[in-house]
Design a protein around this motif. Structure first.
Motif, PDB file in Angstrom:
ATOM      1  N   SER A 122       9.947  33.886  10.511  1.00 40.04           N
ATOM      2  CA  SER A 122       9.110  34.040  11.585  1.00 40.04           C
ATOM      3  C   SER A 122       8.162  32.950  11.693  1.00 40.04           C
ATOM      4  CB  SER A 122       8.239  35.275  11.368  1.00 40.04           C
ATOM      5  OG  SER A 122       7.563  35.084  10.054  1.00 40.04           O
ATOM      6  N   LYS A 123       7.997  32.376  10.914  1.00 41.41           N
ATOM      7  CA  LYS A 123       6.893  31.011  10.929  1.00 41.41           C
ATOM      8  C   LYS A 123       7.835  29.856  11.497  1.00 41.41           C
ATOM      9  CE  LYS A 123       3.453  32.039   7.257  1.00 41.41           C
ATOM     10  NZ  LYS A 123       2.501  31.525   6.117  1.00 41.41           N
ATOM     11  N   ASP A 126       7.854  30.424  15.075  1.00 36.14           N
ATOM     12  CA  ASP A 126       6.815  30.126  15.512  1.00 36.14           C
ATOM     13  C   ASP A 126       6.285  28.827  15.849  1.00 36.14           C
ATOM     14  OD1 ASP A 126       3.842  30.917  16.355  1.00 36.14           O
ATOM     15  OD2 ASP A 126       3.282  29.953  14.456  1.00 36.14           O
ATOM     16  N   TYR A 127       6.326  27.942  14.655  1.00 33.48           N
ATOM     17  CA  TYR A 127       6.250  26.307  14.950  1.00 33.48           C
ATOM     18  C   TYR A 127       7.236  25.973  15.724  1.00 33.48           C
ATOM     19  CZ  TYR A 127       2.887  26.605  11.082  1.00 33.48           C
ATOM     20  OH  TYR A 127       1.931  26.696  10.255  1.00 33.48           O
ATOM     21  N   ARG A 156       8.523  27.385  18.613  1.00 33.14           N
ATOM     22  CA  ARG A 156       8.054  27.640  19.930  1.00 33.14           C
ATOM     23  C   ARG A 156       6.759  26.767  20.285  1.00 33.14           C
ATOM     24  NH1 ARG A 156       7.643  32.735  19.018  1.00 33.14           N
ATOM     25  NH2 ARG A 156       9.641  33.027  19.988  1.00 33.14           N
ATOM     26  N   ARG A 157       6.104  26.542  19.317  1.00 35.32           N
ATOM     27  CA  ARG A 157       4.720  25.630  19.661  1.00 35.32           C
ATOM     28  C   ARG A 157       5.319  24.285  19.835  1.00 35.32           C
ATOM     29  NH1 ARG A 157       0.552  26.629  14.705  1.00 35.32           N
ATOM     30  NH2 ARG A 157      -0.335  24.797  15.768  1.00 35.32           N
ATOM     31  N   GLU A 179      16.411  31.429  16.599  1.00 35.33           N
ATOM     32  CA  GLU A 179      16.287  32.843  17.009  1.00 35.33           C
ATOM     33  C   GLU A 179      17.625  33.448  17.024  1.00 35.33           C
ATOM     34  OE1 GLU A 179      12.654  32.417  20.456  1.00 35.33           O
ATOM     35  OE2 GLU A 179      14.523  31.926  21.114  1.00 35.33           O
TER      36      GLU A 179
END
Length: 769
Positions: A737-738, A741-742, A744-745, A764
């Motif tokens: 998940s992290k 998240d990174y 995606r950023r 993903e």
């Protein structure tokens, strides 16, 4: 006082940039011819025909810019008084008509030195000491010349919050406190620095010790010959090298409806401002032999609104003097010049209080409570306090920002810049000030270029588009557009090709110089195509910058004709560096040029010369060590860096370079403390934290790496390398998940990078399986 001042610690290396200016006015050819055939005659000669101007000049800051140390010129207390500062007790005394100071010398031991010259007069006076090889050094202990009632009449240290011992690059005996290099050009008339790099010494000469008539008006012998010719036989031209007077019959007319004055006709020349800006600006000399009447950029390279000189909105931060801020003002755009507000000979402001502004701003409209909403006579009713807030330098010397800006507490809230309201109401925060402004003037505020520049400094994803808008807005000040262009190099995807192409042919040379800097973000082939035409720019500073940017472009891309222009540009670039041969950055620049041209032996000599000129210049050690790496001599590079760290134990770049050297030698455990030290000393440099984290990760310390990366990304939320490193690290930790998240950023920051999108899709897809 335009003094040496406390010099800032250099945080990076490269070309030294000292201020801002535009080019226009009298034809360079005419002024060059006049100066070449004219010689300096001295102010006594000028005074014979201009006694009124002489009387105004006497006792002015220009008159007192520098004087021999005598009973008449020395203002400090040399009666045997002592001044203690951070373990050093200095004694100021007088003997046999000489002014003496006993203080710590270059070896840290107390020694007695004779004061040769005074430097400035108000609100402080500095003192110069003669050193070997023609050097003069400025004491860091100065005399506060203000009245005792306001805290003056005392000795004080220019770095009161720091311990500056003999090992520190800012010690008074070091290069950055050297008069010949740092301040001589602007404190004397017709100065010839006379530095010989081979002997590492000076033979500095001047026509007059202070800033006299010909410092501004140019050499006067032709004008004197004209004046001594019988009136009927005088030629039409009066022989002046450059005319600083208005001869167009223009006047300022008040518009009673707007309350503002307009000049008719508009001023067609900016030569007066450019003459003042030679010294009242941050800039670096690029050519020997300044010629009066030529555009400043023919001989000097101006600084833009960059860190750490200015706040993001262009307000003064470091000691930038006046011109860079004045260029941003509406007054500059509408034809106001220095002498509209200042007497050019006495240097005093023309009037007291708001009366100075009343000449162009109708008092009934602007000097009223309906405009300023403060009690008459209070600080809030002062035009200067609100529109020219001061910042104090050299401990006691407040300097006013000359951008004449409207106070914007909303920008304080949005991008963290100062505002005049909060500067006065120190017990109130910007939110309170913002509410007051809204109550008085309404909600509507204009967009400000500071918002886009602040976003670019943070590395925000949308910053490239914001910079492009600024660069393409012809209504904005040229220095703002040039700054935006220079920052676009870090956001090549955000800049539109049309804007860059148009900026390349902009009538303002400052914008063209910014366009050249923007090209550093292009590929070598694109850089070649974009920059080559500017090798023939009429302004030397633009040509020199173009040659620098093209230095790393493969020579195979140049046609024979382009190759000739490139060689001529490189020759100008070399000459510009040798003009500042007493400054180590110049030799660093030459070394980098030699590397780009594949000339390693010459590069090594240049880096070694930089170290000889200034043994405290970290950049030269770092670049020389990197050259040694390329030549397979890491052992020698390591020894060099350790030698440098003995002199500069707290320099982050040296620790970082040593850490990398040890990593290459497979000595990771020894490297880690060096990399950690670099990141700790300079947390504002994301690369140091990134490399430290990668090193930790390579040794298997994933938790340590995560801590370093996470702390760094909090400070630099848009750094691409850090975001990718965090995504990789959390993937290795199987914290999907992290990792996602990174990743995606990263796609948000680097939206046009297909690799970033592919990496996110890969993560993903793994989770979906």
């Amino acid at each position: 006082m335009l003094g040496l001042g406390p010099v800032s610690r250099p945080s990076r290396w490269g070309i030294l940039v000292l201020a801002g200016l535009l080019a226009c006015g009298r034809a360079p050819e005419e002024s060059s011819r006049n100066e070449e055939s004219s010689t300096f005659v001295g102010r006594e000669t000028c005074a014979r025909c201009h006694p009124a101007q002489e009387e105004l000049w006497e006792g002015s800051h220009h008159d007192l810019a520098m004087e021999p140390a005598t009973e008449a010129t020395v203002k400090g207390d040399f009666s045997g008084v002592q001044f203690a500062n951070r373990g050093v007790t200095s004694t100021f005394s007088k003997r046999d008509g000489k002014f003496l100071v006993e203080t710590d010398g270059p070896d840290g031991q107390l020694a007695e030195y004779e004061i040769e010259y005074t430097f400035g007069a108000d609100p402080l006076q500095q003192y110069l000491v003669a050193f070997p090889k023609g050097r003069y050094q400025a004491l860091s202990i100065a005399w506060d010349t203000r009245p005792e009632a306001v805290g003056g009449q005392r000795w004080f240290h220019l770095y009161p919050d720091e311990t500056i011992d003999h090992r520190d690059p800012l010690h008074w005996t070091k290069l950055r406190q050297n008069w010949n290099l740092m301040c001589a050009e602007c404190h004397s008339t017709a100065l010839e620095k006379g530095f010989d790099v081979d002997v590492d010494g000076y033979e500095t000469k001047w026509s007059e010790i202070d800033v006299a008539c010909e410092a501004c008006h140019g050499p006067g012998s032709r004008h004197v010959a004209w004046a001594e010719t019988e009136e009927g036989n005088r030629p039409a031209q009066n022989g002046l090298t450059v005319s600083l007077s208005d001869d167009d019959g223009g006047t300022w007319m008040m518009d009673m409806e707007t309350g503002l004055s307009t000049r008719s006709p508009a001023r067609s020349s900016r030569m007066e401002i450019e003459t003042c800006a030679r010294c009242h600006a941050r800039r670096s000399p690029q050519r020997a032999g300044y010629q009066h009447g030529q555009p400043l950029m023919a001989s000097h390279r101006p600084a833009l609104l960059t860190e750490p000189l200015y706040f993001p909105d262009g307000q003064i931060l470091e000691e930038v003097y006046v011109y860079g801020s004045f260029l941003q003002s509406k007054m500059y755009q509408r034809g106001v010049t220095c002498k509209d507000c200042h007497d050019p000979h006495a240097l005093t402001v023309r009037g007291e209080g708001n009366s100075v502004c009343a000449g162009c701003h109708l008092p009934e409209k602007f000097d009223s409570t309906s405009h300023h909403h403060h009690s008459p006579g209070s600080a809030g009713a002062s035009c200067v306090e609100c529109h020219m807030p001061a910042r104090t330098y050299m401990v006691v010397d407040p300097r006013h920002d000359h951008s004449f800006r409207i106070p914007r507490p909303d920008l304080s809230l949005d991008i963290g810049v100062p505002n005049a309201c909060s500067g006065c109401h120190r017990d109130r925060d910007p939110a309170w000030a913002r509410e007051a402004v809204v109550r008085w003037y309404g909600e509507e505020v204009s967009p400000h270029y500071g918002e886009a520049l602040a976003a670019a400094r943070r590395g925000a994803p949308s910053a490239g588009r914001g910079l492009d808008r600024l660069a393409g807005d012809a209504e904005l000040p040229a220095i703002v557009r040039a700054t935006a262009l220079s920052m676009m190099a870090a956001f090549p995807a955000g800049g539109a090709g049309t804007t860059l192409l148009e900026s390349r042919t902009d009538p303002d040379p400052l914008v063209r110089m910014g366009a050249v800097e923007s090209a550093e973000g292009l590929t070598p082939a694109e850089r070649h195509q974009f920059v080559v035409p500017l090798l023939r720019d009429p302004m030397p500073s633009v040509r020199i910058e173009a040659a620098r940017v093209l230095g790393t472009v493969p020579k195979e891309l140049f046609t024979p004709q382009q190759a000739v222009a490139r060689e001529e540009g490189i020759a100008e670039f070399r000459d510009a560096q040798l003009r500042n041969a007493d400054w180590p950055e110049s030799h660093l620049n030459l070394g980098n040029l030699h590397l780009a041209l594949g000339e390693r032996p010459q590069a090594r000599r240049a880096f070694e010369t930089a170290i000889r000129v200034d043994p405290d210049f970290a950049g030269a050690y770092v670049n020389l060590a990197d050259l040694l790496r390329v030549e397979g001599m890491d052992d020698e590079g390591e020894a060099l860096l350790r030698q440098a760290l003995e002199r500069l134990p707290d320099d982050p770049a040296l620790h970082h370079a040593l850490g990398l050297t040890l990593v290459r030698q497979r000595r990771a455990q020894e490297a880690l403390p060096e990399l950690a030290r670099a990141a700790m000393l300079q947390p504002e440099e994301p690369r140091f934290s990134y490399v430290h984290g990668v090193a930790l990760q390579s040794t298997g310390d994933l938790d340590g790496a995560a801590a370093v990366f996470t702390a760094a990304i909090d400070r630099h939320p848009y750094d691409r390398d850090l975001l990718l490193a965090l995504a990789h690290l959390h993937r290795e930790l199987e914290d999907w998940s992290k990792a996602i998240d990174y990743a995606r950023r990263l796609t948000e920051v680097d939206s046009e990078n297909p690799e970033a999108h592919r990496y996110l899709a890969e993560l993903e897809a793994h989770v979906e399986r």
